[in-house]
Design a protein around this motif. Sequence first.
Motif, PDB file in Angstrom:
ATOM      1  N   SER A  58       9.882   3.551   3.431  1.00 27.82           N
ATOM      2  CA  SER A  58       9.728   4.276   2.167  1.00 27.82           C
ATOM      3  C   SER A  58       9.288   3.269   1.105  1.00 27.82           C
ATOM      4  O   SER A  58       9.449   2.053   1.284  1.00 27.82           O
ATOM      5  CB  SER A  58      11.061   4.906   1.759  1.00 27.82           C
ATOM      6  OG  SER A  58      11.969   3.877   1.423  1.00 27.82           O
ATOM      7  N   VAL A  59       8.752   3.770  -0.005  1.00 26.26           N
ATOM      8  CA  VAL A  59       8.289   2.876  -1.070  1.00 26.26           C
ATOM      9  C   VAL A  59       9.438   1.967  -1.512  1.00 26.26           C
ATOM     10  O   VAL A  59       9.271   0.754  -1.684  1.00 26.26           O
ATOM     11  CB  VAL A  59       7.734   3.699  -2.268  1.00 26.26           C
ATOM     12  CG1 VAL A  59       7.390   2.785  -3.437  1.00 26.26           C
ATOM     13  CG2 VAL A  59       6.509   4.498  -1.849  1.00 26.26           C
ATOM     14  N   LYS A  60      10.623   2.583  -1.634  1.00 27.66           N
ATOM     15  CA  LYS A  60      11.781   1.823  -2.102  1.00 27.66           C
ATOM     16  C   LYS A  60      12.141   0.685  -1.127  1.00 27.66           C
ATOM     17  O   LYS A  60      12.303  -0.474  -1.532  1.00 27.66           O
ATOM     18  CB  LYS A  60      12.963   2.790  -2.257  1.00 27.66           C
ATOM     19  CG  LYS A  60      14.062   2.250  -3.106  1.00 27.66           C
ATOM     20  CD  LYS A  60      15.100   3.327  -3.386  1.00 27.66           C
ATOM     21  CE  LYS A  60      16.350   2.610  -3.851  1.00 27.66           C
ATOM     22  NZ  LYS A  60      17.557   3.284  -3.453  1.00 27.66           N
ATOM     23  N   GLU A  61      12.214   1.048   0.131  1.00 18.73           N
ATOM     24  CA  GLU A  61      12.554   0.038   1.161  1.00 18.73           C
ATOM     25  C   GLU A  61      11.551  -1.114   1.169  1.00 18.73           C
ATOM     26  O   GLU A  61      11.923  -2.288   1.203  1.00 18.73           O
ATOM     27  CB  GLU A  61      12.532   0.674   2.564  1.00 18.73           C
ATOM     28  CG  GLU A  61      13.730   1.524   2.898  1.00 18.73           C
ATOM     29  CD  GLU A  61      13.472   2.429   4.109  1.00 18.73           C
ATOM     30  OE1 GLU A  61      14.452   2.958   4.625  1.00 18.73           O
ATOM     31  OE2 GLU A  61      12.313   2.608   4.542  1.00 18.73           O
ATOM     32  N   VAL A  62      10.285  -0.730   1.101  1.00 19.95           N
ATOM     33  CA  VAL A  62       9.243  -1.761   1.174  1.00 19.95           C
ATOM     34  C   VAL A  62       9.283  -2.669  -0.067  1.00 19.95           C
ATOM     35  O   VAL A  62       9.184  -3.891   0.043  1.00 19.95           O
ATOM     36  CB  VAL A  62       7.851  -1.110   1.388  1.00 19.95           C
ATOM     37  CG1 VAL A  62       6.740  -2.148   1.278  1.00 19.95           C
ATOM     38  CG2 VAL A  62       7.791  -0.421   2.745  1.00 19.95           C
ATOM     39  N   LYS A  63       9.473  -2.051  -1.226  1.00 22.51           N
ATOM     40  CA  LYS A  63       9.554  -2.858  -2.458  1.00 22.51           C
ATOM     41  C   LYS A  63      10.713  -3.850  -2.377  1.00 22.51           C
ATOM     42  O   LYS A  63      10.581  -5.015  -2.749  1.00 22.51           O
ATOM     43  CB  LYS A  63       9.735  -1.952  -3.682  1.00 22.51           C
ATOM     44  CG  LYS A  63       8.423  -1.382  -4.202  1.00 22.51           C
ATOM     45  CD  LYS A  63       8.665  -0.615  -5.491  1.00 22.51           C
ATOM     46  CE  LYS A  63       7.363  -0.142  -6.097  1.00 22.51           C
ATOM     47  NZ  LYS A  63       7.572   0.746  -7.235  1.00 22.51           N
ATOM     48  N   ASN A  64      11.847  -3.371  -1.885  1.00 20.91           N
ATOM     49  CA  ASN A  64      13.013  -4.249  -1.739  1.00 20.91           C
ATOM     50  C   ASN A  64      12.724  -5.427  -0.832  1.00 20.91           C
ATOM     51  O   ASN A  64      13.060  -6.570  -1.116  1.00 20.91           O
ATOM     52  CB  ASN A  64      14.206  -3.469  -1.156  1.00 20.91           C
ATOM     53  CG  ASN A  64      14.911  -2.698  -2.245  1.00 20.91           C
ATOM     54  OD1 ASN A  64      14.761  -3.027  -3.422  1.00 20.91           O
ATOM     55  ND2 ASN A  64      15.652  -1.673  -1.873  1.00 20.91           N
ATOM     56  N   LYS A  65      12.094  -5.131   0.273  1.00 21.29           N
ATOM     57  CA  LYS A  65      11.839  -6.171   1.281  1.00 21.29           C
ATOM     58  C   LYS A  65      10.793  -7.179   0.800  1.00 21.29           C
ATOM     59  O   LYS A  65      10.941  -8.385   0.952  1.00 21.29           O
ATOM     60  CB  LYS A  65      11.399  -5.487   2.578  1.00 21.29           C
ATOM     61  CG  LYS A  65      11.160  -6.381   3.751  1.00 21.29           C
ATOM     62  CD  LYS A  65      12.409  -6.574   4.594  1.00 21.29           C
ATOM     63  CE  LYS A  65      12.196  -7.526   5.740  1.00 21.29           C
ATOM     64  NZ  LYS A  65      11.789  -6.854   6.963  1.00 21.29           N
ATOM     65  N   TYR A  95       0.856  -1.186   0.000  1.00 18.10           N
ATOM     66  CA  TYR A  95       0.000   0.000   0.000  1.00 18.10           C
ATOM     67  C   TYR A  95       0.890   1.233   0.000  1.00 18.10           C
ATOM     68  O   TYR A  95       1.860   1.306   0.764  1.00 18.10           O
ATOM     69  CB  TYR A  95      -0.889   0.018   1.246  1.00 18.10           C
ATOM     70  CG  TYR A  95      -1.951  -1.064   1.256  1.00 18.10           C
ATOM     71  CD1 TYR A  95      -3.201  -0.846   0.676  1.00 18.10           C
ATOM     72  CD2 TYR A  95      -1.695  -2.310   1.856  1.00 18.10           C
ATOM     73  CE1 TYR A  95      -4.174  -1.839   0.683  1.00 18.10           C
ATOM     74  CE2 TYR A  95      -2.671  -3.303   1.862  1.00 18.10           C
ATOM     75  CZ  TYR A  95      -3.909  -3.064   1.284  1.00 18.10           C
ATOM     76  OH  TYR A  95      -4.872  -4.039   1.297  1.00 18.10           O
ATOM     77  N   TYR A  96       0.560   2.225  -0.817  1.00 13.63           N
ATOM     78  CA  TYR A  96       1.341   3.467  -0.887  1.00 13.63           C
ATOM     79  C   TYR A  96       0.417   4.562  -1.434  1.00 13.63           C
ATOM     80  O   TYR A  96      -0.732   4.298  -1.804  1.00 13.63           O
ATOM     81  CB  TYR A  96       2.549   3.277  -1.834  1.00 13.63           C
ATOM     82  CG  TYR A  96       2.120   3.296  -3.287  1.00 13.63           C
ATOM     83  CD1 TYR A  96       1.420   2.230  -3.834  1.00 13.63           C
ATOM     84  CD2 TYR A  96       2.346   4.424  -4.077  1.00 13.63           C
ATOM     85  CE1 TYR A  96       0.963   2.276  -5.132  1.00 13.63           C
ATOM     86  CE2 TYR A  96       1.891   4.470  -5.392  1.00 13.63           C
ATOM     87  CZ  TYR A  96       1.198   3.394  -5.911  1.00 13.63           C
ATOM     88  OH  TYR A  96       0.727   3.446  -7.196  1.00 13.63           O
ATOM     89  N   GLY A  97       0.924   5.777  -1.487  1.00 10.02           N
ATOM     90  CA  GLY A  97       0.174   6.832  -2.172  1.00 10.02           C
ATOM     91  C   GLY A  97      -0.751   7.640  -1.280  1.00 10.02           C
ATOM     92  O   GLY A  97      -1.700   8.245  -1.765  1.00 10.02           O
ATOM     93  N   VAL A 136       3.461   0.342   3.130  1.00 11.78           N
ATOM     94  CA  VAL A 136       3.339  -0.829   4.016  1.00 11.78           C
ATOM     95  C   VAL A 136       3.256  -2.062   3.126  1.00 11.78           C
ATOM     96  O   VAL A 136       2.459  -2.101   2.189  1.00 11.78           O
ATOM     97  CB  VAL A 136       2.043  -0.771   4.860  1.00 11.78           C
ATOM     98  CG1 VAL A 136       1.917  -2.006   5.737  1.00 11.78           C
ATOM     99  CG2 VAL A 136       2.005   0.464   5.730  1.00 11.78           C
ATOM    100  N   GLY A 137       4.069  -3.063   3.427  1.00 12.34           N
ATOM    101  CA  GLY A 137       4.004  -4.308   2.672  1.00 12.34           C
ATOM    102  C   GLY A 137       3.424  -5.405   3.543  1.00 12.34           C
ATOM    103  O   GLY A 137       3.810  -5.554   4.709  1.00 12.34           O
ATOM    104  N   ILE A 138       2.478  -6.161   2.998  1.00  7.23           N
ATOM    105  CA  ILE A 138       1.911  -7.267   3.776  1.00  7.23           C
ATOM    106  C   ILE A 138       2.035  -8.576   2.993  1.00  7.23           C
ATOM    107  O   ILE A 138       2.050  -8.584   1.761  1.00  7.23           O
ATOM    108  CB  ILE A 138       0.433  -7.015   4.184  1.00  7.23           C
ATOM    109  CG1 ILE A 138      -0.508  -7.027   2.965  1.00  7.23           C
ATOM    110  CG2 ILE A 138       0.297  -5.696   4.920  1.00  7.23           C
ATOM    111  CD1 ILE A 138      -1.982  -7.014   3.368  1.00  7.23           C
TER     112      ILE A 138
END
Length: 544
Positions: free
Chosen positions: A41-48, A11-13, A29-31
């Motif tokens: 951050s979007v970048k951190e979450v995408k990486n994880k 979820y972002y934006g 937030v990544g689930i």
Amino acid sequence: MKKGKSMKKIYYGGPIITMNEKMPLVEAVGIDGEIIISVGSVKEVKNKVHSDYQLIDLNSHTMMPGFCDCHLHPIMYMIYLLSPDFSTIGSFIQFKEYIKEFSKNKPKDQLIIGYNLNEERFEDPVLPTRWDLDDACPDKPLFVVRYDSHIGIANSKALELAGIDKSTIPPEGGEIRKNNDGDLTGVISEKALELLFSHMSLPSHEEMKKTLFRVSQIFAKKGLTSVHGILDAEPYFKNNKQDLSELAVFMRFKNLFSQNCYFFIEIDDSQKLQRFISSPLNEKDKYAKFKIGGLKLFLDGTLGAKTACMHEPFTDAPEMCGFCVVEEEEIYEQMNVAHNQGFQVVIHSIGDKGCRIAMDLFIRLLKEYPKSDARHRIEHASLLTNDVITDMEKYGVIASCQPPFLNSEFEWLEKRLGRERIKYTYPFKSIIDKGAILVSGSDCPIEDPSPIQGLHALVNRNNFVPEQCISVEQALKTYTVNAAFGSFQENMKGSIEEGKLADLVILDKNPLDIPQDQIKDLLIMETIIRGKTVYKRGEDHKFI
Ligand SMILES: [Zn+2]
């Protein structure tokens, strides 16, 4: 735990309020399935989250942890939804008309129970009597319960059905009120209500199934991802084969319920609590959806029914001071057993004297059987003098308040309590300033289970003793992180953090960024429980 490629979402934006003090506002937030796996951050979450995720744009809406209502009655709410409802009745004439209307097609041998009477709205704000009810419904047993559920009026047929006559001695902690001539007025309060409720028939299996599902959907629509539910374990519903308790009814339909539930049990003998340790409603999993946490006890009544236990008489009823519904030694014994079996003890207490007595009992208990983190609670805690709040902080006793009470009581509280006492009525700011923990609930069906309306009451108070208003941030805590703390579940929910449940709510606006008087207009756009969308605004037809 469900996991799989398609279960990953980012979820972002929009603003994401985490309620985690270390990083209060994040971009994404990544689930994965039921669990939050990345926040930042979007970048951190995408990486994880790595790969195979679904990207979900919040479209500038605000995401925050899902709300938890810390005191409500799910089965009682189900019954309310299936019963005559007086909540919109605003005059005595309307009251009688409504009774005539709904009683027309009811059978003669079954007790009709109506709820949500609020006589404060009548031109003459006094409780009706059995003669008023007889006038509108002479031939069928009828019991009308006031919206606080602590007092009701029975017509003559209902008194007859319950076997109540002039010589009936009320059970201890209850009243069967009479007029000056010694005639029964039909008004019954507190522990005596059981004389009527024990004649309540259970709705059909299908009706219950449909309605309990609806209860959960209504909660989802209000943004609730968790509830602290009160369940009575004493069988009092009349059923064809055997009497059933609220607990037994909930157990039967638990799979229809989306919210995480933490239960407080009402039971006559706390020794019996032990048996609930192995109940299907007490899961052992770290992320348990159903948990039985404690014992719920009653100490006094309510302000509306003038049965709350007060140091001094009510301003508009100088002959009434309220009362304790149990002997102190008796309640202490119950507390003792629950505390020593590892359960939380939560005590319904509303009057200033009632709250003092409850706190004294907790102090005695914690001195006799010290436990560093017992998290016992006073439920409602409506009138708290400073000495009580100081002790709550000192002994770690939580104030479990119902801010929505303020939305329906603010107009008559001063009449009932007088100028001096209203200063310490629902003293939310004093509780927080003194360092005690405040959690919020609705006591639904007594009040609307909407956290938005609760937040409104916490930050605006309808101008009732405005110096006790708290900030939006403090108010949000009472429905999220504090609520999780109030049920020993702060490691699994209450904030948006890695490793916690993906229990989330999306609001149309950022509550921290709008004028306080607009809090009440916040809209719930989406409610997500354990990663699954259970409500989406505009798609209500799919859900209810
Ligand atoms: Zn309650």
